[in-house]
Structure formats: C-alpha cells, structure tokens
Design a protein around this motif. Structure first.
Motif, PDB file in Angstrom:
ATOM      1  N   LYS A  62      50.954  32.983  41.110  1.00  0.00           N
ATOM      2  CA  LYS A  62      50.044  32.526  40.071  1.00  0.00           C
ATOM      3  C   LYS A  62      49.523  31.139  40.392  1.00  0.00           C
ATOM      4  CE  LYS A  62      49.438  32.011  35.125  1.00  0.00           C
ATOM      5  NZ  LYS A  62      49.991  32.230  33.791  1.00  0.00           N
ATOM      6  N   GLN A  63      48.208  30.961  40.217  1.00  0.00           N
ATOM      7  CA  GLN A  63      47.587  29.669  40.452  1.00  0.00           C
ATOM      8  C   GLN A  63      47.137  29.079  39.122  1.00  0.00           C
ATOM      9  OE1 GLN A  63      44.419  30.027  43.267  1.00  0.00           O
ATOM     10  NE2 GLN A  63      45.644  31.114  44.769  1.00  0.00           N
ATOM     11  N   ASN A  64      47.309  27.801  38.957  1.00  0.00           N
ATOM     12  CA  ASN A  64      46.841  27.140  37.747  1.00  0.00           C
ATOM     13  C   ASN A  64      45.350  26.851  37.806  1.00  0.00           C
ATOM     14  OD1 ASN A  64      49.419  27.005  36.529  1.00  0.00           O
ATOM     15  ND2 ASN A  64      49.943  25.264  37.824  1.00  0.00           N
ATOM     16  N   THR A  65      44.851  26.506  38.987  1.00  0.00           N
ATOM     17  CA  THR A  65      43.433  26.198  39.129  1.00  0.00           C
ATOM     18  C   THR A  65      42.893  26.810  40.415  1.00  0.00           C
ATOM     19  OG1 THR A  65      43.875  24.118  40.302  1.00  0.00           O
ATOM     20  CG2 THR A  65      43.650  24.010  37.890  1.00  0.00           C
TER      21      THR A  65
ATOM     22  N   LEU B 116      37.718  37.053  41.524  1.00  0.00           N
ATOM     23  CA  LEU B 116      38.334  35.725  41.462  1.00  0.00           C
ATOM     24  C   LEU B 116      39.129  35.535  40.172  1.00  0.00           C
ATOM     25  CD1 LEU B 116      35.499  33.546  43.007  1.00  0.00           C
ATOM     26  CD2 LEU B 116      37.628  34.310  44.087  1.00  0.00           C
ATOM     27  N   ARG B 117      38.804  36.284  39.163  1.00  0.00           N
ATOM     28  CA  ARG B 117      39.646  36.269  37.950  1.00  0.00           C
ATOM     29  C   ARG B 117      41.066  36.695  38.286  1.00  0.00           C
ATOM     30  NH1 ARG B 117      38.105  40.353  33.160  1.00  0.00           N
ATOM     31  NH2 ARG B 117      38.750  41.823  34.772  1.00  0.00           N
ATOM     32  N   GLU B 118      41.179  37.651  39.206  1.00  0.00           N
ATOM     33  CA  GLU B 118      42.508  38.113  39.607  1.00  0.00           C
ATOM     34  C   GLU B 118      43.210  37.084  40.484  1.00  0.00           C
ATOM     35  OE1 GLU B 118      43.601  40.731  38.135  1.00  0.00           O
ATOM     36  OE2 GLU B 118      41.633  41.022  37.223  1.00  0.00           O
ATOM     37  N   THR B 119      42.444  36.257  41.188  1.00  0.00           N
ATOM     38  CA  THR B 119      43.054  35.159  41.940  1.00  0.00           C
ATOM     39  C   THR B 119      43.578  34.086  40.992  1.00  0.00           C
ATOM     40  OG1 THR B 119      41.619  35.554  43.841  1.00  0.00           O
ATOM     41  CG2 THR B 119      42.626  33.387  43.684  1.00  0.00           C
ATOM     42  N   VAL B 120      42.807  33.774  39.967  1.00  0.00           N
ATOM     43  CA  VAL B 120      43.250  32.791  38.968  1.00  0.00           C
ATOM     44  C   VAL B 120      44.518  33.272  38.266  1.00  0.00           C
ATOM     45  CG1 VAL B 120      42.634  31.684  36.787  1.00  0.00           C
ATOM     46  CG2 VAL B 120      40.936  31.848  38.618  1.00  0.00           C
ATOM     47  N   SER B 121      44.582  34.562  37.978  1.00  0.00           N
ATOM     48  CA  SER B 121      45.754  35.100  37.273  1.00  0.00           C
ATOM     49  C   SER B 121      46.950  35.291  38.190  1.00  0.00           C
ATOM     50  CB  SER B 121      45.406  36.440  36.637  1.00  0.00           C
ATOM     51  OG  SER B 121      45.265  37.454  37.632  1.00  0.00           O
ATOM     52  N   GLY B 122      46.728  35.290  39.508  1.00  0.00           N
ATOM     53  CA  GLY B 122      47.824  35.446  40.449  1.00  0.00           C
ATOM     54  C   GLY B 122      48.030  36.854  40.967  1.00  0.00           C
TER      55      GLY B 122
END
Length: 463
Positions: free
Chosen positions: A4-7, A330-336
């Motif tokens: 999970k990424q915060n930003t 990229l929403r899925e990258t933000v969510s991890g």
C-alpha cells in the motif's frame, strides 16, 4: 502483490484536452497530480470538435458537462451528400444515442478546454503554465526528475507525456520516432456565425435545424456542424496538396475557395464568408512497440503516442480514453493492489491495440469519403440508400451509424474496460498452490465455502 502506498506523485507534460482529462481521472483516483504546460496562458486553438458518445460518457462521469453547459450542442441528424449536395445517406442521431445511452455533443475546443481546466482544478490538480520541459531524467533509481526551461525542477513517481505530436517526452524516450502524414491529405478549419448565414434565404435548409452535414468528393470533403450554443457554423474542409503537409500553414484564401469550386453552390456561399483560414497537417504516430520507459515510470498517451487522421473524430476522444484508463489502473496503485509497473503494463496491453484500431478506422473512413468518381463511389452510395428510407442497415459505408463500428468505437467505455483488465490481471496473477496448481478463486468456489476456516485453501497434502 504491491504494498500500500500513501501517495503517488504523477506529473503530466501538456495541458491539452487529453492531458487535462488524464489529470482529472488520476486525481480522482487519489494521486497527487501536477500538470506542466509550455504555453504562457491556458487555452485551446482551433475550432469545433466532436464529443462522440465514448467521450461524452467521460465528460458526464467527471461533471465537465455541467461546467460547459449549453456550449455542448446536440444535433438531430447526419446527412451524407455528394459534392453537388445530393443526399446519399444518413439519418437521425437519436438512434445512436439511445443505443449507447450517451449523448453526441459538438463543442468549440476552447469551451471544452475551459471546462476541463475548471474540473481539474476542483479536483486538486496543480497546473503550471509557462513551464516548457527542458530535460527529463528517468533512468537512475528513484523518482523521475523534470526540469523546465525556466529552471524549475519537479520530482514524480510517474511522468506522463500528454504533449501531443511534438512531444518532448516521446523524443526523450524514442528519439527516432517522428509523426508523419500518411498521404498528402490535410485540412482547413473555419467558423462562420449562423447569424451571417441566415441572411441568405437559399441557405435555410442547411441551418434550419442542428445537423451534421458531409459533402463527399474525389480527394476532398467538407463536414459542418453547429458549436458555441448553436451560434457558430463549424467547418472542417479536407483536401489534398501536391506534397505532404507537416506543419500548420497560412493559406491564400483564393486557393482555399478554389479547392471547392465545383461543390454544392450553397456550401460555396458559406465558404465565401470565411475571412481567414489555416491549413492543418494530419500526422500519424506509430503504432509504436511500447509507450513507456523500461522502468515503467514514464509513459505516453494521446497524440504523443498515437496521433491519427481526423476522419472519425477520435483523436481527442482516444486521448480522453487513455486518461480515463490511466485513472482506473493508478487507483489500484494508490490502494496498493497494483504496483506502478503493473498498472502501466495493463494500460499498454489494453490501450495500444485499441488506439491502433482507431487509427485504422479513421483512415478508412477518410478513404470512403474521398473516393474518386467511378464504380466504388456508386457502390458506396447504393449501400446507403436504405438510410434515406429511415431504415437501419446491418452494414453500411456510413461508419458514423454503422452498427458494428458504432458499438466498437462510440460505444466503448474506457473505465469499464480498465476495470475488466485489472480484474483479469489480478486473476491471472493470484496465488496458487505450487504442487497442485489450484488457485484461491477455484478453491473458494468449489471447496472453501463449506470447510472450516482453519482447513481452507490450500490443502494439497490431504489429496
């Protein structure tokens, strides 16, 4: 799986229609978005543009349509004509709109751009003008480093090249790639106020209701439609030159009018009202082998990746689709759920063939409209006869209403396509037992639903 990424810091080079659409979609996905625009003020040059249903869907989803308001014009019918004005095909556009559940809008590029800027800023996008990119460093470990000609520096996890056919991002990644005209075809753009046209009684049929009109001729065509809340009559005038056109050119207005000297006298009258015009190139980029850097931290979209000829009104629409698709992955990258590299891989795998398909359909529709006189043109017109009777053929050279083309081009939902691509990717990469090959999905469906929790997935030793 990705952590999970915060930003997620995303930079876009270019604040055109595609770049702003991407900025909106990516900001809505939860990323921090910065847009670097070379121009000293925001705006869009040119005249009218079609927001076909696949693009209108996105404007509605993001609320851009509410900002643009009445400057989004709907038209009632499409008429295909020979160059003398004789109707040979067409019909009401409500059939397409009802089938797809989306409007088909016509708009001035400036009004569209203003709406996108407004919504991008409302979604927190940071837009920098007078920020022409001078250099991009992406090959060393860590974030992408961008420096502008004015000396400002930026650092991004992902840099997106939304900077059009002259893209510095593409030149950085692929210096040997150069957009080029596939033929000697090019186009004029022009706008005439309806108030001026209505002064001539002979032009009443063309302006009595909002329609899209296409005059087809050997090696030329004219397409017209209303924009700016129905106040302006927009024209795109296709033609060929002795040599390929590679840049916007000033033109002699006598040459401009002479190119259409044997067309329908009514449209010639309107052409005579045009005070000035420019000649625009029709440049094609690719298809490329990849749109991204090896590290997947720089990627192209829109005209930077896949510029196309304009004959299906899909250049800007396809760029908007790219942006919408990027927002979803990229929403899925933000969510991890996805790494950045996985997100860009999904984007390329799905969008590259779709863009190439659009390039082909656009070129072929231009070929249909430019057919020389002879049996091919006769067959084209004959195949569209049923449209004049109010019937919908199963197949027609009129690609704007052809059932298959309408569904594949104008019925495309970029966000739904992205969701399906993400689902498919995650299923293909889900964990499975090394010895049996059983995946969690199948174990859950067949076995785990009734087993005690402590005995669920995977239990190869008990087989």
């Amino acid at each position: 799986m990705a952590q999970k990424q915060n930003t997620l810091r995303v930079g876009l080079v270019g604040a055109g229609i595609g770049g702003l659409a991407a900025a909106i979609a990516i900001a809505r996905a939860g990323a921090d978005v910065t847009v670097l625009e070379a121009a000293q003020e925001l705006g869009e040059i040119g005249a009218g543009i079609q927001m076909t249903p696949n693009a209108a869907r996105l404007l509605r989803a993001w609320g851009v349509d509410k900002v643009i308001g009445d400057n989004l014009v709907r038209f009632e019918e499409l008429n295909l004509r020979r160059k003398d004005g004789t109707k040979v095909g067409g019909g009401p556009t409500i059939r397409v709109e009802k089938t797809l559940g989306q409007p088909w809008w016509l708009v001035h590029r400036a009004h569209l751009h203003e709406g996108l800027v407004d919504v991008a800023r409302k979604n927190g996008c940071d837009i920098h003008i007078d920020s022409r990119v001078a250099s991009i460093s992406y090959q060393t470990p860590g974030p992408v480093q961008v420096q502008t000609e004015r000396g400002a520096t930026f650092s991004f996890d992902l840099l997106i090249g939304s900077d059009g056919v002259g893209s510095i991002v593409r030149r950085t990644l692929f210096p040997s790639v150069k957009p080029s005209p596939p033929t000697t075809n090019c186009a004029y753009r022009a706008v005439v106020p309806y108030s001026q046209i209505r002064k001539d009684p002979s032009l009443v049929e063309l302006v009595s209701k909002p329609t899209m009109e296409v005059w087809m001729a050997p090696h030329a065509y004219i397409i017209t439609y209303p924009i700016s809340a129905g106040k302006d009559f927009n024209m795109v005038l296709s033609h060929h030159r002795p040599n390929p056109v590679i840049a916007v050119e000033d033109v002699d207005m006598n040459d401009f009018r002479n190119d259409y000297r044997d067309f329908d006298p009514r449209i010639r009258k309107i052409i005579d009202m045009v005070p000035t015009a420019k000649r625009w190139p029709l440049l094609v980029t690719g298809p490329l082998d990849t749109w991204s850097s090896p590290q997947k931290n720089v990627v192209l979209m829109g005209d930077a990746a896949h510029s196309m000829v304009n004959h299906m009104a899909q250049g800007a629409a396809t760029a908007m689709e790219d942006g919408a698709f990027l927002g979803r992955v990229l929403r899925e990258t933000v969510s991890g759920r996805l790494s950045l590299a996985e997100a860009i891989t999904i984007y390329e795998k799905s969008r590259m063939p779709k863009a190439y398909f659009k390039q082909q359909v656009s070129f072929l529709n231009g070929y249909i409209w430019h057919l020389p006189e002879g049996q091919a043109a006769i067959n084209r017109d004959k195949a569209m006869e049923v449209e004049l009777k109010g019937e919908q053929p199963m197949r027609t050279p009129n690609l704007y209403v052809d059932p298959t083309t309408v569904l594949e081009v104008y019925g495309y939902d970029a966000e739904a396509d992205a969701d399906e691509a993400i689902r498919s990717f995650l299923e293909q990469h889900e964990s499975k037992d090394e010895s049996t090959g059983i995946t969690k999905k199948e174990a859950d469906k067949i076995l785990n639903w009734f087993l005690p929790e402590e005995e669920r997935f995977l239990i190869p030793s008990k087989f």
